[in-house]
Write a protein that holds these residues in place. Structure first.
Motif, PDB file in Angstrom:
ATOM      1  N   ALA A 229       0.864  -1.188   0.000  1.00  0.00           N
ATOM      2  CA  ALA A 229       0.000   0.000   0.000  1.00  0.00           C
ATOM      3  C   ALA A 229       0.897   1.234   0.000  1.00  0.00           C
ATOM      4  N   PHE A 230       0.540   2.232  -0.793  1.00  0.00           N
ATOM      5  CA  PHE A 230       1.435   3.388  -0.905  1.00  0.00           C
ATOM      6  C   PHE A 230       0.654   4.693  -0.972  1.00  0.00           C
ATOM      7  N   THR A 231       1.365   5.761  -0.660  1.00  0.00           N
ATOM      8  CA  THR A 231       0.820   7.106  -0.719  1.00  0.00           C
ATOM      9  C   THR A 231       1.950   8.052  -1.108  1.00  0.00           C
ATOM     10  N   PHE A 232       1.693   9.362  -1.070  1.00  0.00           N
ATOM     11  CA  PHE A 232       2.699  10.358  -1.428  1.00  0.00           C
ATOM     12  C   PHE A 232       2.706  11.473  -0.378  1.00  0.00           C
ATOM     13  N   TYR A 233       3.861  12.055  -0.155  1.00  0.00           N
ATOM     14  CA  TYR A 233       3.952  13.209   0.734  1.00  0.00           C
ATOM     15  C   TYR A 233       4.995  14.176   0.186  1.00  0.00           C
ATOM     16  N   ASP A 234       4.925  15.429   0.619  1.00  0.00           N
ATOM     17  CA  ASP A 234       5.860  16.467   0.183  1.00  0.00           C
ATOM     18  C   ASP A 234       6.820  16.760   1.327  1.00  0.00           C
ATOM     19  N   ASN A 256      -9.301  15.602   8.865  1.00  0.00           N
ATOM     20  CA  ASN A 256      -9.553  15.456   7.429  1.00  0.00           C
ATOM     21  C   ASN A 256      -8.741  14.306   6.841  1.00  0.00           C
ATOM     22  N   PRO A 257      -9.294  13.627   5.847  1.00  0.00           N
ATOM     23  CA  PRO A 257      -8.600  12.493   5.232  1.00  0.00           C
ATOM     24  C   PRO A 257      -7.210  12.861   4.721  1.00  0.00           C
ATOM     25  N   GLY A 258      -6.223  12.041   5.100  1.00  0.00           N
ATOM     26  CA  GLY A 258      -4.851  12.241   4.663  1.00  0.00           C
ATOM     27  C   GLY A 258      -4.051  13.209   5.510  1.00  0.00           C
ATOM     28  N   THR A 259      -4.683  13.863   6.482  1.00  0.00           N
ATOM     29  CA  THR A 259      -3.999  14.865   7.301  1.00  0.00           C
ATOM     30  C   THR A 259      -3.203  14.205   8.425  1.00  0.00           C
ATOM     31  N   ASP A 264       5.011  12.231  16.405  1.00  0.00           N
ATOM     32  CA  ASP A 264       5.989  12.369  17.460  1.00  0.00           C
ATOM     33  C   ASP A 264       6.462  10.982  17.894  1.00  0.00           C
ATOM     34  N   LYS A 265       7.153  10.906  19.005  1.00  0.00           N
ATOM     35  CA  LYS A 265       7.695   9.631  19.471  1.00  0.00           C
ATOM     36  C   LYS A 265       6.607   8.594  19.731  1.00  0.00           C
ATOM     37  N   LEU A 301       8.183  15.489   8.889  1.00  0.00           N
ATOM     38  CA  LEU A 301       6.726  15.526   8.870  1.00  0.00           C
ATOM     39  C   LEU A 301       6.216  16.466   9.960  1.00  0.00           C
ATOM     40  N   ALA A 302       5.109  17.143   9.673  1.00  0.00           N
ATOM     41  CA  ALA A 302       4.567  18.104  10.624  1.00  0.00           C
ATOM     42  C   ALA A 302       3.056  17.966  10.706  1.00  0.00           C
ATOM     43  N   LEU A 303       2.502  18.360  11.848  1.00  0.00           N
ATOM     44  CA  LEU A 303       1.051  18.338  12.010  1.00  0.00           C
ATOM     45  C   LEU A 303       0.393  19.187  10.930  1.00  0.00           C
ATOM     46  N   GLY A 304      -0.701  18.668  10.391  1.00  0.00           N
ATOM     47  CA  GLY A 304      -1.439  19.408   9.366  1.00  0.00           C
ATOM     48  C   GLY A 304      -0.974  19.131   7.953  1.00  0.00           C
TER      49      GLY A 304
END
Length: 309
Positions: A229-234, A256-259, A264-265, A301-304
């Motif tokens: 299973a795969f997805t994409f991120y910036d 929201n979906p994908g958010t 964190d740890k 990676l960051a929240l939001g």
């Protein structure tokens, strides 16, 4: 007759069973693999050579030269497990006791090429193995025997595959003597309840975050180890491909979906169409699979931030 790893357990069991004499193994031709595209034998061929069994590898099972060679062997019974080619009626009619197939579902459910993946994908709580006398249809032959096994939340396609391979081998070794002795009356498959498990493609692994967390979780399990299973991120320098190997459904937090709702740890939680997913193991393109806590530390990676479908 078999090609994939699934068939090896059955071959091993029959080869070491005192009541059976294996006269030949039929498998697909060697295939080019790896970066250098070197020809590699199938899992079944490797095992057959280890067992010192004759191996036949026709390009097509319908080839007249192969059919003639098979006829000269005069088999009483042909067993087919994950062979990968459709057999002609000539071959089906050739052995005295016909051709038996080990199919990894409780037929008539999930006929076709990928019953293990589709059972997990559809959220089944149980699956199993069917020993079937083959006919000209696609997994439509009469049932000789079946055995069931639960699908646990921890199962993926690899763990279920391995368990079903052993169950199938055990059931096959028990079924053949009774069938040949006339103690088993083949029974037609039920008219209702049939379904088709089509072949899986790489694109099937693409995650749609608008789906429920349960469905996405099933997708992750169904497509481990392949196609994943795969997805994409910036990551700030462009879009990156990301495989997800393990995750669990959680009720909170939701978003929201994908958010990214938590990074964190304590974990990585992604919003879905319903509930959320806590991701525990993931892998960036060209990297190795990492626990979420390690991945987060180096991925920025960051929240939001959003994972993209």
């Amino acid at each position: 007759m078999g090609t994939a790893e699934l068939a090896c357990a059955s071959l091993e069991r029959l080869a070491h069973h005192a009541e059976f004499e294996l006269i030949a193994v039929v498998t697909q031709p060697d295939k080019p693999k790896g970066r250098d595209l070197k020809l590699q034998p199938s899992s079944v061929k490797k095992l057959a050579q280890k067992l010192n069994l004759p191996v036949l590898q026709p390009e097509k099972a319908r080839d007249e030269i192969f059919v003639s060679a098979l006829r000269e062997l005069r088999p009483d019974l042909i067993v087919v497990v994950a062979y990968g080619q459709i057999l002609s009626q000539t071959i089906l009619d050739l052995p005295r006791f016909g051709c038996l197939n080990v199919h990894t579902s409780l037929l008539p459910k999930y006929r076709g090429a990928a019953p293990i993946q589709w059972a997990i994908l559809e959220g089944e709580k149980e699956t199993g193995v069917t020993i079937m006398r083959m006919d000209a249809g696609l997994d439509t032959g009469d049932i000789l025997s079946q055995t069931a096994t639960p699908i646990s939340p921890a199962d993926n396609s690899q763990t279920l595959h391995d368990r079903l391979a052993i169950l199938g081998a055990d059931l096959l070794a028990k079924t053949i003597p009774d069938f040949v002795a006339g103690k088993i009356v083949p029974r037609p498959q039920p008219v209702n309840g049939g379904s088709y498990a089509r072949k899986i493609s790489k694109q099937d692994g693409k995650i749609d975050w608008s789906l429920s967390a349960e469905k996405i979780g099933n997708q992750i399990r169904a497509f481990t180890p392949w196609p994943a299973a795969f997805t994409f991120y910036d990551n700030g320098s462009g879009q990156r491909f990301l495989k997800i190997w393990e995750a669990e459904v959680v009720d909170e937090p939701q978003g929201n979906p994908g958010t990214i709702l938590q990074a964190d740890k304590s974990g990585l939680i992604i919003g879905c169409g319903e509930k959320s997913l806590r991701i525990s193991i993931l892998q960036r393109e060209g990297g190795r699979a990492l626990p979420a806590s390690e991945f987060i530390a180096g991925a920025g990676l960051a929240l939001g931030q959003h994972f993209k479908s």
